[in-house]
Design an enzyme around this catalytic site. Structure first.
Site, PDB file in Angstrom:
ATOM      1  N   HIS A  12     -20.431  36.642  21.907  1.00  0.00           N
ATOM      2  CA  HIS A  12     -19.026  36.290  21.956  1.00  0.00           C
ATOM      3  C   HIS A  12     -18.879  34.878  21.427  1.00  0.00           C
ATOM      4  O   HIS A  12     -19.857  34.126  21.340  1.00  0.00           O
ATOM      5  CB  HIS A  12     -18.498  36.378  23.396  1.00  0.00           C
ATOM      6  CG  HIS A  12     -17.005  36.518  23.475  1.00  0.00           C
ATOM      7  ND1 HIS A  12     -16.164  35.433  23.354  1.00  0.00           N
ATOM      8  CD2 HIS A  12     -16.211  37.596  23.656  1.00  0.00           C
ATOM      9  CE1 HIS A  12     -14.904  35.856  23.459  1.00  0.00           C
ATOM     10  NE2 HIS A  12     -14.906  37.152  23.636  1.00  0.00           N
ATOM     11  N   ARG A 431     -13.810  18.883  24.593  1.00  0.00           N
ATOM     12  CA  ARG A 431     -13.272  17.528  24.533  1.00  0.00           C
ATOM     13  C   ARG A 431     -14.382  16.481  24.513  1.00  0.00           C
ATOM     14  O   ARG A 431     -15.376  16.616  25.237  1.00  0.00           O
ATOM     15  CB  ARG A 431     -12.381  17.239  25.747  1.00  0.00           C
ATOM     16  CG  ARG A 431     -11.391  18.325  26.110  1.00  0.00           C
ATOM     17  CD  ARG A 431     -10.274  18.444  25.096  1.00  0.00           C
ATOM     18  NE  ARG A 431      -9.220  19.302  25.600  1.00  0.00           N
ATOM     19  CZ  ARG A 431      -8.526  20.149  24.860  1.00  0.00           C
ATOM     20  NH1 ARG A 431      -8.785  20.256  23.575  1.00  0.00           N
ATOM     21  NH2 ARG A 431      -7.565  20.877  25.387  1.00  0.00           N
ATOM     22  N   ARG A 511      -1.930  13.823  26.218  1.00  0.00           N
ATOM     23  CA  ARG A 511      -2.957  14.606  26.918  1.00  0.00           C
ATOM     24  C   ARG A 511      -3.957  13.607  27.491  1.00  0.00           C
ATOM     25  O   ARG A 511      -4.800  13.074  26.791  1.00  0.00           O
ATOM     26  CB  ARG A 511      -3.626  15.582  25.960  1.00  0.00           C
ATOM     27  CG  ARG A 511      -4.493  16.629  26.665  1.00  0.00           C
ATOM     28  CD  ARG A 511      -5.167  17.537  25.667  1.00  0.00           C
ATOM     29  NE  ARG A 511      -6.210  16.861  24.936  1.00  0.00           N
ATOM     30  CZ  ARG A 511      -6.481  17.045  23.642  1.00  0.00           C
ATOM     31  NH1 ARG A 511      -5.764  17.870  22.935  1.00  0.00           N
ATOM     32  NH2 ARG A 511      -7.463  16.390  23.051  1.00  0.00           N
TER      33      ARG A 511
END
Length: 580
Positions: A12, A431, A511
């Site tokens: 995946h 991140r 953010r």
């Protein structure tokens, strides 16, 4: 014998591996960091080898292998789907069986990856349902003894959303939504429609949404809704993912592609789709804004329903849709939940640790370890390794002690320099959280455009993020809940927008990542030194890369520094600075 569990996300996108011991995670990394192929899929051969190396273990030491996939999960729903859509369902089932065979062969693939014999592997194989692994990844890392578990994404093991009651060591599933009704499919289908069709580009469209207006609200309400009784419901007339005979495809065992998810009927609502590479129009910006609003209109009641069903307003979150930081910001600011824990690797790479922790705590009964408030689970590099890479590169550098390094870096940032920062253990997840980062002054005139032109080469509508001292969060932003993993959007306070112009998005948001000294001592001290020079307790923080996975080795960091117009690099104790 103490357990040593190898967790794997395989076959995946975002394949990954972790090693978990009795005290929790020891090491974790995604395959893409090593092979440099974004969202790499297939069996994570290099990642498995690397996490075992970091753990100081061999394959013979592994007692359990936890794979984040269970072919037996949701079997009744799969059979019902095949009965209703036989043309698509039977080919889909054949493809999934091929994937499940690969999962079943994990021991053999593991032996091949490590150059061992399959007989060397004595570990017990466990298969953990996809969304259960997502929830486990967040809950077992959280500080909560009881929590509402929420997982939302495109699909995994035929489910698209799960709610669980999490108490002590136990996770009890209380609700599932199953294919083809998927909030992730809704979002990705509209991303494709506005011309962002590569796997994993949803975050770009979330950034674009701030530049548009919600003028397609009636049309979006036709596409997806939340039903308290049935859960997520798509209007399948506007989608074709449930009819196609192709699904997520893995090319050469690595590259991931997805077919078109929306049907031609979308054009009856919005006009023709935008082709990738075409100019972005006002229509496209408004579509992005409208789909983001509709996502939130479903996401918030979905979470509110989960909290009401479980009975606790402390909640944990994972799954690809949980990377929607704008929606997460509303969950907190509108008090849909009291306290939240978002897993730093919320996408499918995080299922590797969820599967391993589920085996450790739920199946083997080991007590939970302390809560995890950082994401630094990848490799680090010795000073000798870094110096050898620097010498080989031909770069000029000097070695500094810790305090002089912090001071020279803070001076450079205060003067508007672009700084590469390569320190300590690598972050896990999408991140950069302060160890493989590029830092800049968040209020330097035109810093966003300068950083894009000189290093990042990104679309101009994509925002950059701030890293703020946790105790100064409420000073600069309209939020008080800690956000160590840069997965929540807060409003920038009006009086700080000019001083934080490079990280303030078009809609006045950012953010945010908070940092405490016990989470990242060096970053905390750097921001503190920058604040003493500028009065600003914030740095612009973006990933250390240039249109590639985040840099993984000292060689890659040095090469990125040398080929871009970055001004300075702090790599371990070494300082490099280009002449004017």
């Amino acid at each position: 014998m103490s357990p040593l569990i190898l967790g794997i996300n395989s076959a995946h996108a975002d394949s990954s591996a972790v090693v978990v011991g009795p005290q929790g995670v020891i090491a974790a990394i995604a395959e893409e960091r090593i092979n440099r192929k974004k969202h790499s899929a297939g069996f994570p051969r290099a990642a498995v080898s690397e996490v075992l190396r970091m753990a100081g273990a061999s394959v013979r030491d592994v007692t359990d292998i936890a794979v984040a996939r269970n072919p037996r999960a949701n079997l009744a729903a799969k059979l019902a789907f095949m009965a209703r859509y036989p043309t698509a369902g039977l080919p889909l089932a054949r493809r999934r069986l091929k994937v499940h065979r690969e999962v079943a062969l994990s021991s053999r693939l593991l032996a091949e990856a490590l150059g061992a014999q399959e007989s060397d592997i004595v570990a017990t194989l466990h298969q953990v349902e996809h969304h259960l692994a997502h929830i486990a990844s967040a809950y077992y890392w959280s500080p909560f003894e009881r929590a509402t578990g929420v997982s939302v994404d495109g699909a995994g093991d035929f489910a698209t959303h799960m709610v669980a009651e999490c108490t002590g060591n136990r996770i009890r599933v209380v609700r599932r939504c199953v294919w083809p009704h998927s909030l992730g499919v809704f979002y990705t289908a509209l991303c494709q429609f506005v011309g962002f069709s590569r796997f994993g580009e949803e975050y770009k469209v979330m950034g674009l949404s701030a530049y548009g207006v919600n003028r397609f609200a009636p049309e979006m309400r036709k596409l997806v809704r939340w039903s308290p009784r049935l859960g997520i419901r798509l209007n399948l007339r506007f989608f074709e993912h449930h009819k196609t005979t192709t699904g997520l495809e893995i090319i050469d065992g690595e590259e991931v592609t997805i077919p078109r998810l929306g049907s031609p009927q979308l054009s009856s609502l919005f006009g023709p789709p935008r082709a990738p590479g075409d100019p972005v129009s006002d229509r496209d910006r408004d579509l992005a804004a409208s789909m983001q609003v509709r996502f939130e209109e479903v996401y918030l009641p979905l979470v509110a329903s989960a909290v009401a069903r479980v009975g606790t307003r402390d909640a944990v979150f994972a799954g690809g849709s949980v990377l929607n930081s704008v929606g997460n910001g509303r969950l907190i600011s509108e008090r849909v939940v009291d306290h939240a824990y978002f897993h730093p690797a919320a996408s499918d790479d995080g299922t590797a640790v969820g599967a391993a922790l589920y085996v450790l705590h739920e199946k083997l009964g080991h007590p939970r370890a302390n809560a995890v408030s950082h994401a630094y689970w990848g490799p680090d590099w010795s000073d000798a390794q870094i110096e050898a890479a620097l010498t080989a590169s031909g770069a000029e550098f000097r070695r500094l002690e810790r305090e002089p390094l912090v001071n020279v870096a803070a001076d450079a940032l205060a003067a508007g320099k672009i700084l590469g920062w390569f320190q300590g253990r690598e972050e896990w997840g999408p991140r950069a959280l302060g160890n493989r980062s590029i830092f800049c002054h968040p209020g330097w005139p035109d810093m966003k455009a300068t950083l894009n032109a000189r290093v990042k080469n990104r679309e101009p509508f994509r925002p950059f993020a701030p890293m703020v001292l946790e105790e100064k969060l409420a000073t600069c932003f309209q939020g008080s809940h800690e956000v160590p993993f840069m997965i929540v959007v807060y409003k920038v306070r009006a009086e700080w927008k000019e001083r934080l112009s490079a990280i303030t998005h078009e809609d006045g948001t950012a953010r945010v990542q908070t940092v405490r000294r016990d989470q990242n001592e060096l970053c905390y001290d750097l921001i503190s030194a920058f604040e003493r020079r500028t009065g600003i307790p914030v740095l612009l923080n973006t990933s250390f890369n240039e249109n590639e996975p985040i840099v993984h080795t000292p060689d890659q960091a040095i090469a990125c520094f040398q080929r871009t117009n970055m001004d300075a690099l702090a790599i371990g104790p070494y300082w490099l600075q280009k002449t004017e």
